[in-house]
Write a protein that holds these residues in place. Structure first.
Motif, PDB file in Angstrom:
ATOM      1  N   LYS A  91       0.825  -1.213   0.000  1.00 32.27           N
ATOM      2  CA  LYS A  91       0.000   0.000   0.000  1.00 32.27           C
ATOM      3  C   LYS A  91       0.857   1.261   0.000  1.00 32.27           C
ATOM      4  O   LYS A  91       0.588   2.213  -0.736  1.00 32.27           O
ATOM      5  CB  LYS A  91      -0.946  -0.019   1.208  1.00 32.27           C
ATOM      6  CG  LYS A  91      -1.932   1.098   1.212  1.00 32.27           C
ATOM      7  CD  LYS A  91      -2.867   0.986   0.024  1.00 32.27           C
ATOM      8  CE  LYS A  91      -3.914   2.076   0.063  1.00 32.27           C
ATOM      9  NZ  LYS A  91      -4.711   2.104  -1.135  1.00 32.27           N
TER      10      LYS A  91
ATOM     11  N   ASP B  62       2.431   1.688  -3.374  1.00 33.43           N
ATOM     12  CA  ASP B  62       1.432   2.157  -4.326  1.00 33.43           C
ATOM     13  C   ASP B  62       1.176   3.656  -4.159  1.00 33.43           C
ATOM     14  O   ASP B  62       1.116   4.402  -5.143  1.00 33.43           O
ATOM     15  CB  ASP B  62       0.149   1.362  -4.143  1.00 33.43           C
ATOM     16  CG  ASP B  62      -0.836   1.563  -5.279  1.00 33.43           C
ATOM     17  OD1 ASP B  62      -0.395   1.858  -6.403  1.00 33.43           O
ATOM     18  OD2 ASP B  62      -2.041   1.412  -5.033  1.00 33.43           O
TER      19      ASP B  62
ATOM     20  N   GLN C 275       3.408  -0.461 -10.577  1.00 35.52           N
ATOM     21  CA  GLN C 275       2.151  -0.576  -9.842  1.00 35.52           C
ATOM     22  C   GLN C 275       1.353  -1.809 -10.275  1.00 35.52           C
ATOM     23  O   GLN C 275       0.747  -2.479  -9.444  1.00 35.52           O
ATOM     24  CB  GLN C 275       1.293   0.676 -10.030  1.00 35.52           C
ATOM     25  CG  GLN C 275       1.777   1.857  -9.239  1.00 35.52           C
ATOM     26  CD  GLN C 275       0.914   3.072  -9.450  1.00 35.52           C
ATOM     27  OE1 GLN C 275       0.467   3.344 -10.552  1.00 35.52           O
ATOM     28  NE2 GLN C 275       0.693   3.819  -8.385  1.00 35.52           N
ATOM     29  N   SER C 276       1.353  -2.098 -11.552  1.00 37.87           N
ATOM     30  CA  SER C 276       0.554  -3.212 -12.056  1.00 37.87           C
ATOM     31  C   SER C 276       1.192  -4.566 -11.790  1.00 37.87           C
ATOM     32  O   SER C 276       0.476  -5.550 -11.593  1.00 37.87           O
ATOM     33  CB  SER C 276       0.335  -3.072 -13.566  1.00 37.87           C
ATOM     34  OG  SER C 276      -0.386  -1.916 -13.835  1.00 37.87           O
TER      35      SER C 276
ATOM     36  N   ARG D 178       1.053  -5.284  -7.307  1.00 36.42           N
ATOM     37  CA  ARG D 178      -0.024  -6.271  -7.378  1.00 36.42           C
ATOM     38  C   ARG D 178       0.471  -7.653  -6.952  1.00 36.42           C
ATOM     39  O   ARG D 178      -0.245  -8.405  -6.291  1.00 36.42           O
ATOM     40  CB  ARG D 178      -0.585  -6.323  -8.803  1.00 36.42           C
ATOM     41  CG  ARG D 178      -1.700  -7.300  -9.004  1.00 36.42           C
ATOM     42  CD  ARG D 178      -2.933  -7.038  -8.194  1.00 36.42           C
ATOM     43  NE  ARG D 178      -3.418  -5.691  -8.449  1.00 36.42           N
ATOM     44  CZ  ARG D 178      -4.310  -5.069  -7.696  1.00 36.42           C
ATOM     45  NH1 ARG D 178      -4.816  -5.666  -6.652  1.00 36.42           N
ATOM     46  NH2 ARG D 178      -4.697  -3.861  -7.980  1.00 36.42           N
ATOM     47  N   THR D 179       1.710  -8.004  -7.294  1.00 32.44           N
ATOM     48  CA  THR D 179       2.274  -9.285  -6.879  1.00 32.44           C
ATOM     49  C   THR D 179       2.419  -9.354  -5.364  1.00 32.44           C
ATOM     50  O   THR D 179       2.122 -10.387  -4.753  1.00 32.44           O
ATOM     51  CB  THR D 179       3.634  -9.508  -7.556  1.00 32.44           C
ATOM     52  OG1 THR D 179       3.457  -9.480  -8.973  1.00 32.44           O
ATOM     53  CG2 THR D 179       4.247 -10.829  -7.153  1.00 32.44           C
TER      54      THR D 179
ATOM     55  N   TYR E 221       0.604  -7.668  -3.191  1.00 34.76           N
ATOM     56  CA  TYR E 221      -0.764  -7.800  -2.684  1.00 34.76           C
ATOM     57  C   TYR E 221      -1.241  -9.255  -2.766  1.00 34.76           C
ATOM     58  O   TYR E 221      -1.774  -9.813  -1.800  1.00 34.76           O
ATOM     59  CB  TYR E 221      -1.739  -6.939  -3.500  1.00 34.76           C
ATOM     60  CG  TYR E 221      -1.903  -5.519  -3.026  1.00 34.76           C
ATOM     61  CD1 TYR E 221      -2.233  -5.219  -1.710  1.00 34.76           C
ATOM     62  CD2 TYR E 221      -1.767  -4.468  -3.913  1.00 34.76           C
ATOM     63  CE1 TYR E 221      -2.400  -3.919  -1.290  1.00 34.76           C
ATOM     64  CE2 TYR E 221      -1.934  -3.164  -3.506  1.00 34.76           C
ATOM     65  CZ  TYR E 221      -2.252  -2.893  -2.190  1.00 34.76           C
ATOM     66  OH  TYR E 221      -2.415  -1.606  -1.777  1.00 34.76           O
ATOM     67  N   ASP E 222      -1.073  -9.870  -3.924  1.00 33.49           N
ATOM     68  CA  ASP E 222      -1.535 -11.245  -4.112  1.00 33.49           C
ATOM     69  C   ASP E 222      -0.815 -12.209  -3.176  1.00 33.49           C
ATOM     70  O   ASP E 222      -1.437 -13.116  -2.608  1.00 33.49           O
ATOM     71  CB  ASP E 222      -1.349 -11.678  -5.566  1.00 33.49           C
ATOM     72  CG  ASP E 222      -2.279 -10.964  -6.520  1.00 33.49           C
ATOM     73  OD1 ASP E 222      -3.280 -10.377  -6.033  1.00 33.49           O
ATOM     74  OD2 ASP E 222      -2.013 -10.984  -7.731  1.00 33.49           O
TER      75      ASP E 222
END
Length: 105
Positions: free
Chosen positions: A13, A16, A83-84, A88-89, A91-92
């Motif tokens: 977070k 990001d 960011q993508s 995201r990795t 986060y997952d």
């Protein structure tokens, strides 16, 4: 394991948010390049000092296009990629750890 998952969520977070802020700083710098701002203005000075190290590295790689500076676009694409993909990795990975699915599945 949930503590590590929460830590990874917090790191993702924060990364990001920082990338989004830097993206807006790059956009503000690009818009300011269209006008002739006062270089002694503290805001303009901050924008130049915070973006020039990265933009100058990108400019060295890009070919000379005769006054057309594409370095902000390249940096914005790189930020979008970070960011993508990276954020995201993370986060997952954190959500998988929270659900107990394991990291290596």
């Amino acid at each position: 394991m949930f503590v590590l998952a929460n830590f990874l969520l917090a790191v993702a977070k924060i990364a990001d948010i920082l990338l989004t802020i830097y993206m807006y700083i790059i956009i503000a710098r690009a818009i300011l390049s269209w006008v002739n701002p006062d270089p002694y203005n503290p805001i303009v000075n901050f924008l130049y000092r915070s973006t020039e190290p990265l933009l100058s590295r990108v400019r060295r790689i890009l070919p000379d296009l005769g006054g057309l500076d594409l370095s902000p676009i390249i940096v914005l694409v790189a930020i979008y990629f970070l960011q993508s993909f990276i954020v995201r990795t993370i986060y997952d990975l954190a959500f998988k750890m929270k659900l107990g699915a394991g990291v290596l599945q």
